[in-house]
Design a protein around this motif. Structure first.
Motif, PDB file in Angstrom:
ATOM      1  N   PHE A 186      -6.441   5.883  -7.183  1.00 50.11           N
ATOM      2  CA  PHE A 186      -5.620   4.684  -7.358  1.00 50.11           C
ATOM      3  C   PHE A 186      -6.337   3.673  -8.226  1.00 50.11           C
ATOM      4  CE2 PHE A 186      -3.289   6.150  -3.670  1.00 50.11           C
ATOM      5  CZ  PHE A 186      -2.034   5.593  -3.829  1.00 50.11           C
ATOM      6  N   ASN A 192      -4.434  12.074  -0.240  1.00 52.16           N
ATOM      7  CA  ASN A 192      -5.512  11.371   0.470  1.00 52.16           C
ATOM      8  C   ASN A 192      -5.912  11.973   1.812  1.00 52.16           C
ATOM      9  OD1 ASN A 192      -4.632   8.003  -0.654  1.00 52.16           O
ATOM     10  ND2 ASN A 192      -6.022   9.509  -1.531  1.00 52.16           N
ATOM     11  N   ALA A 237      -5.864  -0.446  -8.440  1.00 48.95           N
ATOM     12  CA  ALA A 237      -5.139  -1.618  -7.934  1.00 48.95           C
ATOM     13  C   ALA A 237      -5.769  -2.868  -8.553  1.00 48.95           C
ATOM     14  CB  ALA A 237      -5.185  -1.627  -6.405  1.00 48.95           C
ATOM     15  N   ASN A 238      -6.775  -3.422  -7.895  1.00 43.95           N
ATOM     16  CA  ASN A 238      -7.437  -4.610  -8.470  1.00 43.95           C
ATOM     17  C   ASN A 238      -8.631  -4.261  -9.357  1.00 43.95           C
ATOM     18  OD1 ASN A 238      -5.798  -6.767  -7.430  1.00 43.95           O
ATOM     19  ND2 ASN A 238      -6.508  -6.107  -5.413  1.00 43.95           N
ATOM     20  N   GLY A 239      -8.968  -2.993  -9.433  1.00 47.38           N
ATOM     21  CA  GLY A 239     -10.004  -2.564 -10.368  1.00 47.38           C
ATOM     22  C   GLY A 239     -11.429  -2.643  -9.838  1.00 47.38           C
ATOM     23  N   GLN A 240     -11.581  -2.987  -8.565  1.00 47.03           N
ATOM     24  CA  GLN A 240     -12.932  -3.127  -8.013  1.00 47.03           C
ATOM     25  C   GLN A 240     -13.701  -1.807  -8.014  1.00 47.03           C
ATOM     26  OE1 GLN A 240     -14.713  -5.786  -6.377  1.00 47.03           O
ATOM     27  NE2 GLN A 240     -13.339  -7.042  -7.583  1.00 47.03           N
ATOM     28  N   TYR A 299      -9.982  -2.940  -1.112  1.00 46.62           N
ATOM     29  CA  TYR A 299      -8.698  -3.589  -0.872  1.00 46.62           C
ATOM     30  C   TYR A 299      -8.046  -3.046   0.402  1.00 46.62           C
ATOM     31  CZ  TYR A 299      -4.039  -5.210  -2.052  1.00 46.62           C
ATOM     32  OH  TYR A 299      -2.825  -5.828  -2.026  1.00 46.62           O
ATOM     33  N   THR A 300      -8.147  -1.730   0.586  1.00 49.10           N
ATOM     34  CA  THR A 300      -7.487  -1.140   1.753  1.00 49.10           C
ATOM     35  C   THR A 300      -8.292  -1.370   3.036  1.00 49.10           C
ATOM     36  OG1 THR A 300      -8.434   0.958   1.041  1.00 49.10           O
ATOM     37  CG2 THR A 300      -6.111   0.633   0.596  1.00 49.10           C
ATOM     38  N   ILE A 331       0.865  -1.194   0.000  1.00 48.35           N
ATOM     39  CA  ILE A 331       0.000   0.000   0.000  1.00 48.35           C
ATOM     40  C   ILE A 331       0.895   1.236   0.000  1.00 48.35           C
ATOM     41  CG2 ILE A 331      -1.709   1.340   1.323  1.00 48.35           C
ATOM     42  CD1 ILE A 331      -3.009  -1.181   0.507  1.00 48.35           C
ATOM     43  N   LEU A 332       0.571   2.170  -0.878  1.00 46.96           N
ATOM     44  CA  LEU A 332       1.308   3.434  -0.916  1.00 46.96           C
ATOM     45  C   LEU A 332       0.484   4.492  -0.186  1.00 46.96           C
ATOM     46  CD1 LEU A 332       3.695   5.095  -2.029  1.00 46.96           C
ATOM     47  CD2 LEU A 332       2.252   5.603  -4.010  1.00 46.96           C
TER      48      LEU A 332
END
Ligand code: 5GP
Length: 197
Positions: free
Chosen positions: A126, A27, A128-131, A99-100, A19-20
């Protein structure tokens, strides 16, 4: 986008392995000048498309989406993550996995703000997984509108979302593309690759 990559190198923190954390400028605290530059860059990229609305997800997508919408001179709509008394009119609803936060959540948009005549540019902080993007795309489809493109601040290219969505035919433009993290450092795509002489 070099200014964003420099900022990530200076102020981003890699936590929990993949995680960035960019609370210093995106944010939590917002670097408004940088946000406007990022909005302009995404606008320049998609300016030939007939965008009528910019759509994002609360909360973290709002700042950059607003900057993009400012240059397109169109409204910005943010999908809401919680039901509220003010959201009493008919809504489009879809589901995503965070995801986070490691949980499912619903996203909703009042039906008054998306329609079949809209060509929507989806923007988020962001990928990431595209959800999150899939949930937003689903809202546009429910309205009968068209996805005119996708603009992302930071794409984590080592997670599957970008590749999956591109394979589905969506056009994604990302300002910073992260290949991975090494010893707590961010490695951008194209960095540290062997050079051919
Ligand atoms: P996805 O749905 O593509 O897996 O994840 C996208 C959403 O998760 C974004 O809207 C963002 O809020 C959050 N997210 C995913 N990865 C990161 C990350 O590395 N750092 C931060 N700050 N947020 C992330």
């Amino acid at each position: 986008m070099k200014a964003l990559e420099d900022k990530i190198k200076e102020q981003g923190k890699v936590i929990a392995g993949d995680i960035l954390k960019v609370d210093a400028f995106l944010n939590h605290q917002i670097d408004v000048d940088l946000m406007m530059q990022m909005g302009k860059d995404i606008y320049n990229y998609y300016s030939d498309r007939p965008i009528t609305k910019v759509l994002t997800l609360e909360v973290s997508g709002i700042a950059i989406a607003m900057a993009v919408a400012h240059y397109f001179k169109v409204p910005m709509v943010f999908a809401k993550k919680s039901q509220s008394l003010t959201l009493s009119d008919p809504t489009y609803v879809s589901q995503a996995y965070s995801y986070t936060k490691e949980k499912n959540y619903q996203v909703r948009v009042d039906q008054a703000y998306l329609s079949s005549s809209d060509c929507v540019l989806i923007v988020d902080d962001f990928l990431a997984n595209g959800q999150a993007l899939k949930a937003l795309i689903n809202l546009v489809k429910q309205a009968g509108g068209q996805v005119g493109g996708i603009g992302i601040a930071i794409e984590k290219c080592f997670q599957a979302g970008g590749q999956e969505l591109r394979q589905e035919g969506y056009h994604i433009y990302s300002l910073a593309r992260i290949a991975g993290f090494e010893n707590g450092q961010v490695i951008f795509e194209g960095e540290n690759e062997p050079k051919n002489n």
